[in-house]
Write a protein that holds these residues in place. Structure first.
Motif, mmCIF file in Angstrom:
data_model
loop_
_atom_site.group_PDB
_atom_site.id
_atom_site.type_symbol
_atom_site.label_atom_id
_atom_site.label_comp_id
_atom_site.label_asym_id
_atom_site.label_seq_id
_atom_site.Cartn_x
_atom_site.Cartn_y
_atom_site.Cartn_z
ATOM 1 N N LEU A 1 45.527 -87.157 -29.540
ATOM 2 C CA LEU A 1 45.586 -87.102 -30.693
ATOM 3 C C LEU A 1 46.642 -87.708 -31.515
ATOM 4 O O LEU A 1 46.815 -88.352 -32.416
ATOM 5 C CB LEU A 1 45.237 -85.859 -31.598
ATOM 6 C CG LEU A 1 43.676 -85.184 -31.405
ATOM 7 C CD1 LEU A 1 43.691 -83.791 -31.935
ATOM 8 C CD2 LEU A 1 42.723 -85.938 -32.045
ATOM 9 N N GLU B 1 34.949 -88.022 -32.791
ATOM 10 C CA GLU B 1 35.732 -86.645 -32.707
ATOM 11 C C GLU B 1 35.724 -86.314 -31.218
ATOM 12 O O GLU B 1 35.103 -86.558 -30.501
ATOM 13 C CB GLU B 1 35.249 -85.662 -33.485
ATOM 14 C CG GLU B 1 35.829 -84.466 -33.638
ATOM 15 C CD GLU B 1 35.161 -83.395 -34.714
ATOM 16 O OE1 GLU B 1 35.669 -82.202 -35.092
ATOM 17 O OE2 GLU B 1 33.997 -83.839 -35.318
ATOM 18 N N ARG C 1 44.359 -82.630 -25.226
ATOM 19 C CA ARG C 1 43.781 -83.214 -26.505
ATOM 20 C C ARG C 1 44.856 -83.533 -27.515
ATOM 21 O O ARG C 1 44.694 -84.410 -28.321
ATOM 22 C CB ARG C 1 42.934 -81.969 -27.120
ATOM 23 C CG ARG C 1 42.326 -82.405 -28.340
ATOM 24 C CD ARG C 1 41.454 -81.210 -28.684
ATOM 25 N NE ARG C 1 40.599 -81.535 -29.959
ATOM 26 C CZ ARG C 1 40.852 -81.104 -31.168
ATOM 27 N NH1 ARG C 1 42.161 -80.585 -31.155
ATOM 28 N NH2 ARG C 1 40.276 -81.211 -32.085
#
Length: 486
Positions: free
Chosen positions: A345, A403, A341
């Motif tokens: 990002l 998201e 993750r």
């Protein structure tokens, strides 16, 4: 001492139980035994024929309150459904004292027709459905231990209790599907229907979402795999030595709840209905006395014994054991996903690339992680919140479009613990349907109404041609269907 669920008492025993509690009885055609008329219309008599004091209903342990065909509905059946409804927040759309036995009676009509039409539900379907429901309950309760404490039963006892009820639900559903399979509606039917519907009565389309997932399965320690294999080898040795039977061991130890209660037997299945690795070994078996080598599938580790072959179908029994995943392994999987993750990002690669090359979820990795939803009209990527797995829905509910979630664990459809991160790809908020944007939704509404009419007409006709006996206490009920009282 555990109270016996009267719903599971054999019919003869239940009738004898009622007979022991009541002295006023009347004979019912099609039943061996007697049918209790209940306190509302029963009066006991002594040997001289003189009337005695009516028996209060509260003193009745159990009794037959309806008979549909040759199938009785017990007072305990009604009370069990009432209790389950209360636990699940169900409403009955009328007086529950009337609605509940009527619903049970309608179920018996569909079950009887399913038997006539040879509708079948496989043990694998039952096991999968029961496990999905158990997973939802475990998620709500917080853990398996808390669920067992709440139900005052072990997880295996809960599975066994659910088996027959779930099987009947599936038989009823399949019977309904067969009755309405030829019902169709045209675009003209849809437009005509909704031209007459006021704007504020148009169907409300619930929020729909598209979700992508990257899944990592925790690694299982080799020592745990060895433990499972050693246990299976021990089972094989006990069978080969004549110490016990394969079916007995399956009932005692197999972790496939659907087949364990059948001594591990799966029933006749084609190759395509089985896990490929399992099928490869099962279809090569030739001697019913032999036990297969250990087979690894997506579900765990198996040993298999041949029962019979018929053409391109095979019937085998098996024992399934699942290696246990330790908390350390789960933590390691979540830590790996947290790093993935962070890299996404930081724009080192996209979520879609991570899903394609890192995820071990076979159902989504070839579609860039996009989850698919099976509907009556085919596959779609859109889910209503209630259609998502519980753990995923709970996370999605807190997310914004685009998201990426923090890592979390869930129980997948193979009953395995996996770690996930998800991305909310899209969300369409709930709204009133429009003919241009939501034609399929409107078509589904019209189709559902047409199918409901066909099923309603079928039930009314079936009642006319089925023996029905209803306790007199229900004679003033306002039923959904006509014809129960004669």
């Amino acid at each position: 001492m555990k109270i016996i669920n009267q719903r599971h008492i054999p019919i003869v025993a239940a009738l004898l139980l009622a007979a022991a509690s009541l002295s006023a009885m009347t004979t019912v055609p099609g039943l061996s035994g007697s049918w209790s008329r209940g306190a509302s219309d029963s009066t006991s008599h002594d040997s001289t024929g003189k009337e005695e004091t009516p028996i209060p209903e509260s003193s009745v342990i159990d009794e037959v309150v309806w008979v549909v065909g040759d199938e009785p509905i017990l007072k305990s059946d009604v009370e069990m459904m009432r209790m389950q409804g209360q636990q699940e927040g169900m409403t009955w759309g009328g007086n529950p004292d009337c609605a509940i036995p009527e619903q049970l009676a309608v179920q018996k009509l569909f079950l009887h027709q399913a038997e006539i039409d040879s509708i079948e539900v496989s043990e694998s379907e039952i096991a999968a459905g029961v496990q999905q429901q158990l997973n939802r309950w475990i998620e709500i309760a917080g853990s398996q231990e808390k669920l067992e404490e709440y139900r005052k039963e072990s997880i295996n006892e809960i599975r066994n209790d659910m088996h027959d009820e779930f099987k009947n639900q599936q038989l009823i559903q399949k019977m309904k599907q067969k009755l309405v399979e030829d019902v169709k509606v045209s675009p003209a039917d849809v437009r005509s229907y909704f031209r007459k519907v006021p704007q504020d009565s148009l169907p409300y389309v619930p929020t729909e979402v598209e979700v992508q997932v990257i899944q990592v399965s925790p690694k299982i320690k080799q020592s745990e795999i060895n433990r499972v294999k050693d246990e299976l080898r021990g089972f094989t040795e006990r069978v080969n030595n004549g110490e016990t039977s394969f079916s007995t061991l399956a009932r005692l130890y197999s972790e496939d709840p659907g087949s364990a209660r059948q001594g591990g037997e799966l029933g006749f299945m084609g190759r395509g209905m089985l896990d490929p690795a399992f099928a490869q070994v099962a279809f090569n078996l030739t001697d019913p006395k032999k036990v297969s080598k250990i087979v690894e599938s997506e579900f765990g580790y198996h040993i298999i014994q041949l029962i019979d072959k018929r053409g391109d179908k095979i019937n085998v029994r098996h024992i399934l054991l699942r290696p246990k995943v330790s908390q350390d392994e789960i933590d390691a999987a979540e830590h790996r996903l947290d790093s993935i993750r962070t890299d996404i990002l930081a724009n080192k690669f996209t979520f879609e690339a991570g899903a394609s090359y890192i995820s071990d979820d076979k159902d989504t990795k070839n579609n860039q992680g996009l989850m698919s939803n099976s509907t009556a009209d085919g596959m779609t990527s859109r889910f209503q919140m209630k259609e998502l797995p519980t753990e995923i829905a709970r996370v999605v509910d807190t997310m914004k479009v685009g998201e990426i979630s923090a890592p979390f664990t869930r129980i997948n459809s193979k009953n395995k613990t996996v770690a996930c991160i998800i991305k909310l790809k899209s969300r369409v908020d709930g709204h009133r349907a429009t003919i241009t944007e939501d034609f399929q939704v409107m078509k589904d509404v019209v189709l559902a109404k047409e199918r409901e009419k066909v099923l309603n007409d079928w039930v009314v006709d079936k009642i006319k041609h089925t023996y029905v006996r209803v306790n007199d206490r229900y004679k003033d009920c306002k039923f959904q269907y006509q014809g129960w009282i004669r």
